[in-house]
Scaffold this active site. Structure first.
Site, mmCIF file in Angstrom:
data_model
loop_
_atom_site.group_PDB
_atom_site.id
_atom_site.type_symbol
_atom_site.label_atom_id
_atom_site.label_comp_id
_atom_site.label_asym_id
_atom_site.label_seq_id
_atom_site.Cartn_x
_atom_site.Cartn_y
_atom_site.Cartn_z
ATOM 1 N N ASP A 78 32.593 -20.045 13.011
ATOM 2 C CA ASP A 78 32.516 -18.750 12.686
ATOM 3 C C ASP A 78 31.828 -18.213 11.401
ATOM 4 O O ASP A 78 31.827 -19.048 10.419
ATOM 5 C CB ASP A 78 34.025 -18.178 12.744
ATOM 6 C CG ASP A 78 34.973 -18.579 11.777
ATOM 7 O OD1 ASP A 78 34.667 -20.112 11.565
ATOM 8 O OD2 ASP A 78 35.566 -18.032 10.938
ATOM 9 N N GLU A 135 37.916 -19.975 11.785
ATOM 10 C CA GLU A 135 38.303 -20.539 10.816
ATOM 11 C C GLU A 135 38.876 -19.597 9.787
ATOM 12 O O GLU A 135 39.732 -19.750 9.020
ATOM 13 C CB GLU A 135 37.652 -21.776 10.181
ATOM 14 C CG GLU A 135 38.324 -22.629 9.025
ATOM 15 C CD GLU A 135 38.439 -21.925 7.885
ATOM 16 O OE1 GLU A 135 39.658 -22.157 7.250
ATOM 17 O OE2 GLU A 135 37.667 -21.388 7.290
ATOM 18 N N GLU A 136 38.137 -18.608 9.521
ATOM 19 C CA GLU A 136 37.937 -17.480 8.489
ATOM 20 C C GLU A 136 39.202 -16.505 8.728
ATOM 21 O O GLU A 136 39.060 -15.373 9.093
ATOM 22 C CB GLU A 136 36.764 -16.793 8.187
ATOM 23 C CG GLU A 136 35.598 -17.527 7.802
ATOM 24 C CD GLU A 136 35.689 -18.222 6.316
ATOM 25 O OE1 GLU A 136 36.780 -17.833 5.696
ATOM 26 O OE2 GLU A 136 34.884 -19.222 5.978
ATOM 27 N N HIS A 360 31.359 -17.597 0.154
ATOM 28 C CA HIS A 360 31.799 -16.365 0.604
ATOM 29 C C HIS A 360 31.097 -15.362 -0.406
ATOM 30 O O HIS A 360 31.498 -14.033 -0.461
ATOM 31 C CB HIS A 360 33.368 -16.232 0.396
ATOM 32 C CG HIS A 360 34.183 -16.908 1.213
ATOM 33 N ND1 HIS A 360 35.399 -16.597 1.785
ATOM 34 C CD2 HIS A 360 33.837 -17.974 2.039
ATOM 35 C CE1 HIS A 360 35.867 -17.124 2.542
ATOM 36 N NE2 HIS A 360 34.964 -18.221 2.975
HETATM 37 ZN ZN LIG Z 1 35.429 -19.733 4.124
HETATM 38 ZN ZN LIG Z 2 34.576 -22.653 5.488
#
Ligand SMILES: [Zn+2]
Ligand SMILES: [Zn+2]
Length: 389
Positions: A78, A135-136, A360
Site C-alpha cells: 500500500d 500496512e499504513e 513518509h
Molecule cells: Zn510507512
Molecule cells: Zn512502510
C-alpha cells in the site's frame, strides 16, 4: 557470497516494476492493480497463487526440492495519502497518493526473490510469499491472519524487510528484541457544567480539569514505569469551547501512546483511566477514557535474528550487518505476524541514493540500487535456512 548473480541480472527488470508500482500507488485495501500484477507475475513463473487474502492480499507458494519446513516472507503493497513532491519520470500518476514508504520497493524485491526461487528451487520445503495490503494504519497483516493465513499457509518462521533511509545502502540491520513501538490511541471526554465565563462558580470547568489531566498524564511516563523502558504519551488534540465568555460543558483530549513492553502498555492504559477519572471526580466533573490499542510492538525473536544476521552477512558482508541500531517509536503491522510466529524484521539501508528524504516525506523515493540486495537477502533466507538435503 555477495548479491546473487542471477538476481543482479534482474536489476533493470526490477527497476521497471518498481517504477511502475510507484507511478500507480494505491491506498489501503484498494491495491487491486498492484495485487493483480503481483498475482499475474507469480502465476507466469509457475507459482501457485491465492488472491484476495485479507481483502486485497496475495499469497504465492513455492515448493522446493523435497520435504522440509516452511518459511514466510512478507512484503507490503500500500501507499500513503501524500502529494508527491518529486519530479521524476516515475512520479505518482495518482494525485494525492504516493509510495512514500517504499512499499513499491518491498513488493518488487519479494517478486525478484520469487522469480529466482521459482526458477532455481534450490531449497527444501516450502516458501510462502505474503504480499499484504494496508500496512499504513489499517492492519493488513492482521486482516490476512484473520483470514486464515497461517492455517492455510503454515510457517515455521517469518521474515520481513523494510527499507531504511537512515542507514547507508549496502547495509542491513538485524536487531534482537523490540525494534518498533506499539501505537495506541486515546480519547478522553471530560464532562463539567457550562457557565458564564465571568461566573465560574456556577459551573464546573472542563478546561481546567482537562489541563490538569494533561499534566498529570506525563507522570505515567516519568514516574510510574521503569525509566530504562521507553514510552511516549502525547496529548495531541485538546478541544473545548467556542466563545470568549462561555465555559463549555465538555472538553476532549486525544493523543497517542507508544510503548515497547506490554506491561508498560497495560500500566499506562490503567493509569490513564485512574488519573482522568480521579482528577475529574475530585474537581466535580467526570471523565470517560476510550483507549484503543493499535499495532503491537514489533519484537524480533533472538534465534531468528541471529539466523537473519548470518544470512544478510552472506550478501552484504559481516561488517555491513548492524546489530545495534536503536529502536524507533514508529510502528509496523508485521508485529502481528511476529506475535504468531518466530521471526525477524530487517531494515535494509538505502541512504545515499537520489533521494535522501525519510519515509513518509513528499520527496522520499525508494533507492532502486538496493533492489538486488534486498531480493538476494530474501532469497538467501530461504536457501540458507531450508537447505536442500
Ligand atoms: Zn510507512
Ligand atoms: Zn512502510
Amino acid at each position: 557470497m555477495p548479491v546473487i548473480n542471477s538476481i543482479a541480472a534482474l536489476e533493470e527488470e526490477m527497476t521497471a516494476w518498481r517504477r511502475d508500482f510507484h507511478m500507480h500507488p494505491e491506498l489501503a485495501y484498494q491495491e487491486t492493480r498492484t495485487a493483480g500484477i503481483v498475482a499475474d507475475k507469480l502465476e507466469s513463473w509457475g507459482i501457485e497463487v491465492k488472491r484476495g487474502v485479507g481483502k486485497t492480499g496475495v499469497v504465492g507458494v513455492i515448493k522446493g526440492a523435497g520435504e522440509g519446513p516452511s518459511i514466510g516472507l512478507r512484503a507490503d503493497m500500500d501507499a500513503l495519502p501524500i502529494v508527491e513532491a518529486n519530479d521524476t519520470p516515475w512520479k505518482s500518476r495518482n494525485e494525492g497518493v504516493m509510495h512514500a514508504c517504499g512499499h513499491d520497493g518491498h513488493t518488487t524485491m519479494l517478486l525478484g526473490a520469487a522469480k529466482y526461487l521459482a526458477e532455481t528451487r534450490n531449497f527444501a520445503g516450502t516458501v510462502n510469499l505474503f504480499f499484504q495490503p494496508a500496512e499504513e494504519g489499517f492492519a493488513g497483516a492482521k486482516a490476512m491472519i484473520d483470514d486464515g493465513l497461517f492455517q492455510d499457509f503454515p510457517c515455521d518462521q517469518v521474515y520481513g524487510l523494510h527499507n531504511w533511509p537512515q542507514l547507508p545502502a549496502g547495509t542491513v540491520s538485524a536487531v534482537k528484541g523490540p525494534i518498533m513501538a506499539a501505537a495506541d490511541k486515546f480519547d478522553i471526554t471530560v464532562t463539567g457544567k457550562g457557565a458564564h465565563g465571568a461566573m465560574p462558580h456556577h459551573g464546573v470547568d472542563p478546561i481546567v480539569i482537562g489541563s490538569q489531566i494533561v499534566t498529570a498524564l506525563q507522570s505515567l511516563v516519568s514516574r510510574s514505569k521503569d525509566p530504562l523502558k521507553g514510552a511516549v504519551l502525547s496529548v495531541t488534540m485538546f478541544k473545548a469551547g467556542a466563545a470568549y465568555n462561555v465555559i463549555p460543558d465538555t472538553a476532549t483530549l486525544s493523543g497517542t501512546v507508544r510503548t515497547f513492553d506490554a506491561k508498560v502498555q497495560d500500566r499506562i492504559e490503567a493509569g490513564m483511566k485512574a488519573i482522568a477519572e480521579g482528577i475529574a471526580t475530585g474537581l466535580g466533573g467526570a471523565a470517560a477514557v476510550d483507549y484503543r490499542r493499535g499495532y503491537p510492538a514489533t519484537v524480533n525473536h533472538d534465534r531468528q535474528t541471529e539466523l537473519a544476521a548470518e544470512v544478510a552477512a552472506g550478501v552484504v558482508g559481516k561488517d555491513n550487518v548492524r546489530l545495534d541500531v536503536p529502536p524507533t517509536m514508529g510502528s509496523e503491522d508485521f508485529s502481528f505476524m511476529l506475535n504468531e510466529k518466530p521471526g525477524c524484521y530487517l531494515w535494509l539501508g538505502q541512504g545515499g541514493g537520489p533521494s535522501e528524504a525519510n519515509v513518509h516525506h513528499p520527496q522520499y523515493d525508494f533507492n532502486d540500487k538496493v533492489l538486488p540486495i534486498g531480493a538476494s537477502v530474501l532469497a538467501r533466507l530461504v536457501e540458507d535456512l531450508q537447505p536442500k538435503r
